[in-house]
Design an enzyme around this catalytic site. Structure first.
Site, PDB file in Angstrom:
ATOM      1  N   CYS A  95       0.838  -1.203   0.000  1.00 44.76           N
ATOM      2  CA  CYS A  95       0.000   0.000   0.000  1.00 44.76           C
ATOM      3  C   CYS A  95       0.871   1.251   0.000  1.00 44.76           C
ATOM      4  O   CYS A  95       0.658   2.173  -0.793  1.00 44.76           O
ATOM      5  CB  CYS A  95      -0.928  -0.023   1.212  1.00 44.76           C
ATOM      6  SG  CYS A  95      -2.125   1.315   1.229  1.00 44.76           S
ATOM      7  N   CYS A  96       1.888   1.297   0.882  1.00 43.29           N
ATOM      8  CA  CYS A  96       2.791   2.453   0.907  1.00 43.29           C
ATOM      9  C   CYS A  96       3.536   2.582  -0.419  1.00 43.29           C
ATOM     10  O   CYS A  96       3.721   3.680  -0.938  1.00 43.29           O
ATOM     11  CB  CYS A  96       3.802   2.326   2.039  1.00 43.29           C
ATOM     12  SG  CYS A  96       3.165   2.765   3.669  1.00 43.29           S
ATOM     13  N   CYS A 178      -1.201   8.219   7.553  1.00 42.17           N
ATOM     14  CA  CYS A 178      -2.565   7.892   7.132  1.00 42.17           C
ATOM     15  C   CYS A 178      -3.384   7.433   8.338  1.00 42.17           C
ATOM     16  O   CYS A 178      -2.866   6.770   9.248  1.00 42.17           O
ATOM     17  CB  CYS A 178      -2.530   6.786   6.100  1.00 42.17           C
ATOM     18  SG  CYS A 178      -1.656   7.240   4.591  1.00 42.17           S
ATOM     19  N   CYS A 181      -3.349   3.790   9.734  1.00 37.49           N
ATOM     20  CA  CYS A 181      -2.043   3.279  10.185  1.00 37.49           C
ATOM     21  C   CYS A 181      -1.399   4.155  11.247  1.00 37.49           C
ATOM     22  O   CYS A 181      -0.189   4.052  11.481  1.00 37.49           O
ATOM     23  CB  CYS A 181      -1.101   3.156   8.991  1.00 37.49           C
ATOM     24  SG  CYS A 181      -1.725   2.092   7.688  1.00 37.49           S
ATOM     25  N   CYS A 204       7.598   4.242   5.734  1.00 41.33           N
ATOM     26  CA  CYS A 204       6.769   3.981   4.555  1.00 41.33           C
ATOM     27  C   CYS A 204       7.605   3.569   3.358  1.00 41.33           C
ATOM     28  O   CYS A 204       7.075   3.016   2.392  1.00 41.33           O
ATOM     29  CB  CYS A 204       5.936   5.206   4.206  1.00 41.33           C
ATOM     30  SG  CYS A 204       6.934   6.647   3.789  1.00 41.33           S
TER      31      CYS A 204
HETATM   32  S1  SF4 Z   1       0.448   4.539   5.728  1.00 40.77           S
HETATM   33 FE1  SF4 Z   1      -1.115   2.913   5.615  1.00 40.77          FE
HETATM   34  S2  SF4 Z   1      -2.817   3.706   4.371  1.00 40.77           S
HETATM   35 FE2  SF4 Z   1      -1.023   5.071   4.083  1.00 40.77          FE
HETATM   36  S3  SF4 Z   1      -0.051   4.365   2.231  1.00 40.77           S
HETATM   37 FE3  SF4 Z   1       0.969   3.309   3.942  1.00 40.77          FE
HETATM   38  S4  SF4 Z   1      -0.170   1.373   4.322  1.00 40.77           S
HETATM   39 FE4  SF4 Z   1      -1.419   2.711   2.953  1.00 40.77          FE
END
Ligand code: SF4
Length: 212
Positions: A95-96, A178, A181, A204
Protein backbone atom coordinates in the site's frame (compact mmCIF):
# COMPACT_ATOMS: atom_id res chain seq x y z
CA UNK A 1 25.20 30.80 17.24
CA UNK A 2 21.81 29.44 18.29
CA UNK A 3 20.49 26.20 16.83
CA UNK A 4 17.78 28.20 15.06
CA UNK A 5 20.30 30.51 13.38
CA UNK A 6 22.61 27.62 12.53
CA UNK A 7 19.68 25.91 10.83
CA UNK A 8 18.71 29.05 8.93
CA UNK A 9 22.29 29.37 7.67
CA UNK A 10 22.36 25.70 6.75
CA UNK A 11 19.18 26.04 4.69
CA UNK A 12 20.39 29.24 3.03
CA UNK A 13 23.61 27.52 1.99
CA UNK A 14 21.70 24.50 0.71
CA UNK A 15 19.34 26.70 -1.33
CA UNK A 16 22.22 28.71 -2.77
CA UNK A 17 23.82 25.53 -4.08
CA UNK A 18 20.52 23.87 -4.99
CA UNK A 19 17.99 26.54 -5.95
CA UNK A 20 15.78 23.83 -7.44
CA UNK A 21 15.46 22.01 -4.08
CA UNK A 22 11.95 21.00 -3.08
CA UNK A 23 10.47 19.74 0.15
CA UNK A 24 7.92 17.08 0.93
CA UNK A 25 5.70 17.23 3.97
CA UNK A 26 2.96 15.39 5.84
CA UNK A 27 2.36 18.34 8.21
CA UNK A 28 3.83 16.81 11.34
CA UNK A 29 5.56 19.00 13.94
CA UNK A 30 8.89 18.62 12.13
CA UNK A 31 7.42 19.44 8.74
CA UNK A 32 5.64 22.54 9.97
CA UNK A 33 8.77 23.86 11.71
CA UNK A 34 10.92 23.15 8.66
CA UNK A 35 8.48 24.92 6.37
CA UNK A 36 8.62 28.00 8.58
CA UNK A 37 12.42 27.97 8.82
CA UNK A 38 12.84 27.30 5.10
CA UNK A 39 10.62 30.20 4.06
CA UNK A 40 12.47 32.47 6.50
CA UNK A 41 15.67 31.33 4.77
CA UNK A 42 14.22 32.34 1.39
CA UNK A 43 12.71 29.07 0.18
CA UNK A 44 10.10 29.64 -2.54
CA UNK A 45 10.21 26.22 -4.17
CA UNK A 46 7.75 23.35 -4.31
CA UNK A 47 6.16 21.87 -1.19
CA UNK A 48 4.87 18.42 -2.12
CA UNK A 49 2.19 16.50 -0.24
CA UNK A 50 1.18 12.99 -1.26
CA UNK A 51 -2.53 12.55 -0.69
CA UNK A 52 -2.83 8.80 -0.31
CA UNK A 53 -6.58 9.02 0.05
CA UNK A 54 -6.35 7.88 3.68
CA UNK A 55 -5.28 11.03 5.50
CA UNK A 56 -7.14 12.42 8.50
CA UNK A 57 -9.51 15.23 7.56
CA UNK A 58 -7.51 17.42 9.96
CA UNK A 59 -4.39 16.89 7.84
CA UNK A 60 -6.14 18.25 4.77
CA UNK A 61 -7.40 21.22 6.77
CA UNK A 62 -3.89 21.98 8.05
CA UNK A 63 -2.58 21.78 4.49
CA UNK A 64 -5.18 24.34 3.40
CA UNK A 65 -4.33 26.68 6.26
CA UNK A 66 -0.61 26.46 5.60
CA UNK A 67 -1.06 27.04 1.88
CA UNK A 68 -2.91 30.24 2.77
CA UNK A 69 -0.17 31.32 5.16
CA UNK A 70 2.87 30.49 3.05
CA UNK A 71 1.89 31.80 -0.34
CA UNK A 72 5.48 32.33 -1.41
CA UNK A 73 6.01 28.59 -2.00
CA UNK A 74 4.49 26.43 -4.72
CA UNK A 75 2.01 23.95 -3.30
CA UNK A 76 1.75 20.57 -5.00
CA UNK A 77 -0.68 17.83 -3.96
CA UNK A 78 -0.20 14.46 -5.58
CA UNK A 79 -3.58 12.71 -5.51
CA UNK A 80 -2.45 9.14 -5.44
CA UNK A 81 -5.38 6.94 -4.72
CA UNK A 82 -8.74 8.09 -5.99
CA UNK A 83 -10.20 4.58 -5.81
CA UNK A 84 -9.29 4.02 -2.13
CA UNK A 85 -8.20 0.45 -2.79
CA UNK A 86 -7.92 -0.45 0.94
CA UNK A 87 -4.71 -2.28 0.18
CA UNK A 88 -3.47 -1.37 3.68
CA UNK A 89 -5.84 -4.01 5.09
CA UNK A 90 -3.93 -6.83 3.44
CA UNK A 91 -0.43 -5.48 2.79
CA UNK A 92 0.84 -2.21 4.24
CA UNK A 93 4.19 -2.41 2.42
CA UNK A 94 2.45 -2.76 -0.92
CA UNK A 95 0.00 0.00 0.00
CA UNK A 96 2.79 2.45 0.91
CA UNK A 97 4.74 1.48 -2.21
CA UNK A 98 1.75 2.05 -4.47
CA UNK A 99 0.03 4.99 -2.82
CA UNK A 100 2.90 6.91 -1.28
CA UNK A 101 6.33 6.04 -2.70
CA UNK A 102 5.41 5.54 -6.37
CA UNK A 103 3.56 8.84 -6.85
CA UNK A 104 6.39 10.83 -5.29
CA UNK A 105 9.05 8.86 -7.13
CA UNK A 106 7.28 9.52 -10.43
CA UNK A 107 6.98 13.19 -9.62
CA UNK A 108 10.67 13.45 -8.75
CA UNK A 109 11.65 11.61 -11.91
CA UNK A 110 9.79 14.25 -13.90
CA UNK A 111 11.00 17.25 -11.89
CA UNK A 112 14.55 16.00 -11.32
CA UNK A 113 15.36 18.29 -8.36
CA UNK A 114 19.02 18.17 -7.39
CA UNK A 115 18.11 18.24 -3.69
CA UNK A 116 15.32 17.65 -1.19
CA UNK A 117 14.71 19.41 2.11
CA UNK A 118 13.66 16.75 4.58
CA UNK A 119 12.20 17.34 8.06
CA UNK A 120 13.44 14.15 9.73
CA UNK A 121 15.23 14.36 13.09
CA UNK A 122 17.36 11.84 14.93
CA UNK A 123 15.15 11.80 17.99
CA UNK A 124 12.01 10.72 16.14
CA UNK A 125 12.88 7.05 16.01
CA UNK A 126 15.80 4.67 16.48
CA UNK A 127 15.81 4.11 12.72
CA UNK A 128 16.58 7.80 12.26
CA UNK A 129 19.16 8.03 15.04
CA UNK A 130 22.14 8.40 12.74
CA UNK A 131 20.84 10.67 9.99
CA UNK A 132 23.21 13.47 9.01
CA UNK A 133 22.56 17.07 8.00
CA UNK A 134 23.48 16.19 4.45
CA UNK A 135 23.08 12.81 2.79
CA UNK A 136 23.42 11.67 -0.79
CA UNK A 137 21.45 9.16 -2.80
CA UNK A 138 22.19 8.16 -6.36
CA UNK A 139 19.78 10.80 -7.66
CA UNK A 140 20.11 13.77 -5.35
CA UNK A 141 21.24 15.42 -2.11
CA UNK A 142 19.01 15.06 0.95
CA UNK A 143 19.28 17.94 3.41
CA UNK A 144 18.04 17.20 6.93
CA UNK A 145 18.27 20.63 8.60
CA UNK A 146 16.41 19.40 11.71
CA UNK A 147 18.54 16.30 12.19
CA UNK A 148 19.82 17.43 15.60
CA UNK A 149 16.69 19.15 16.89
CA UNK A 150 14.90 17.55 19.82
CA UNK A 151 11.12 17.44 20.08
CA UNK A 152 11.31 19.94 22.95
CA UNK A 153 13.28 22.34 20.75
CA UNK A 154 10.82 21.91 17.89
CA UNK A 155 7.87 22.54 20.20
CA UNK A 156 9.58 25.60 21.67
CA UNK A 157 10.18 26.98 18.18
CA UNK A 158 6.56 26.37 17.20
CA UNK A 159 5.37 28.13 20.34
CA UNK A 160 7.70 31.11 19.96
CA UNK A 161 6.71 31.58 16.32
CA UNK A 162 3.03 30.89 16.97
CA UNK A 163 2.85 28.09 14.44
CA UNK A 164 -0.43 26.27 13.97
CA UNK A 165 0.23 22.60 14.62
CA UNK A 166 -1.79 19.64 13.43
CA UNK A 167 -4.78 19.45 15.85
CA UNK A 168 -4.16 15.75 16.52
CA UNK A 169 -0.64 16.49 17.76
CA UNK A 170 -2.00 17.70 21.11
CA UNK A 171 -3.90 14.39 21.39
CA UNK A 172 -0.71 12.32 21.28
CA UNK A 173 -0.35 11.86 17.52
CA UNK A 174 3.29 12.91 17.53
CA UNK A 175 3.80 11.55 14.04
CA UNK A 176 0.83 11.65 11.75
CA UNK A 177 0.47 9.56 8.64
CA UNK A 178 -2.56 7.89 7.13
CA UNK A 179 -5.54 7.44 9.45
CA UNK A 180 -5.73 3.61 9.27
CA UNK A 181 -2.04 3.28 10.18
CA UNK A 182 -1.57 5.95 12.86
CA UNK A 183 -2.34 5.84 16.59
CA UNK A 184 -1.60 8.24 19.43
CA UNK A 185 1.51 7.44 21.48
CA UNK A 186 1.88 7.37 25.24
CA UNK A 187 4.42 9.30 27.30
CA UNK A 188 7.92 7.90 26.87
CA UNK A 189 7.34 6.32 23.47
CA UNK A 190 9.21 7.38 20.34
CA UNK A 191 7.38 10.02 18.33
CA UNK A 192 6.85 7.49 15.56
CA UNK A 193 5.74 4.62 17.80
CA UNK A 194 2.14 5.19 16.73
CA UNK A 195 2.83 4.34 13.11
CA UNK A 196 1.85 0.84 11.92
CA UNK A 197 1.23 -0.34 15.48
CA UNK A 198 1.34 -4.12 15.86
CA UNK A 199 3.72 -4.65 12.95
CA UNK A 200 7.49 -4.38 12.54
CA UNK A 201 7.07 -1.71 9.87
CA UNK A 202 8.58 1.64 10.89
CA UNK A 203 8.94 3.56 7.64
CA UNK A 204 6.77 3.98 4.55
CA UNK A 205 9.78 3.47 2.30
CA UNK A 206 10.24 7.06 1.15
CA UNK A 207 13.38 7.61 3.16
CA UNK A 208 14.86 4.15 3.45
CA UNK A 209 17.60 2.75 1.26
CA UNK A 210 16.21 2.21 -2.21
CA UNK A 211 13.45 4.77 -1.54
CA UNK A 212 13.99 8.25 -2.92
S1 SF4 B 1 0.45 4.54 5.73
FE1 SF4 B 1 -1.12 2.91 5.61
S2 SF4 B 1 -2.82 3.71 4.37
FE2 SF4 B 1 -1.02 5.07 4.08
S3 SF4 B 1 -0.05 4.36 2.23
FE3 SF4 B 1 0.97 3.31 3.94
S4 SF4 B 1 -0.17 1.37 4.32
FE4 SF4 B 1 -1.42 2.71 2.95
Amino acid sequence: MSLENQTLEHIKTALKRHPDALMTTAFNLNGIVLLDLATRAGFTGQVVFVDTGYHFLETLIVRNHLSEKYKQVQWITLNANHQQDNLWQSNTDACCAKNKVAPLKNFLEQQKPSALLNARSREQNSTRATIELREESAERIHFNPLAFWTRAELEAYAKEHQLELHPLYAQGYLSIGCAPCTKAVVVGEDARAGRWVGSTKTECGLWTKGGL
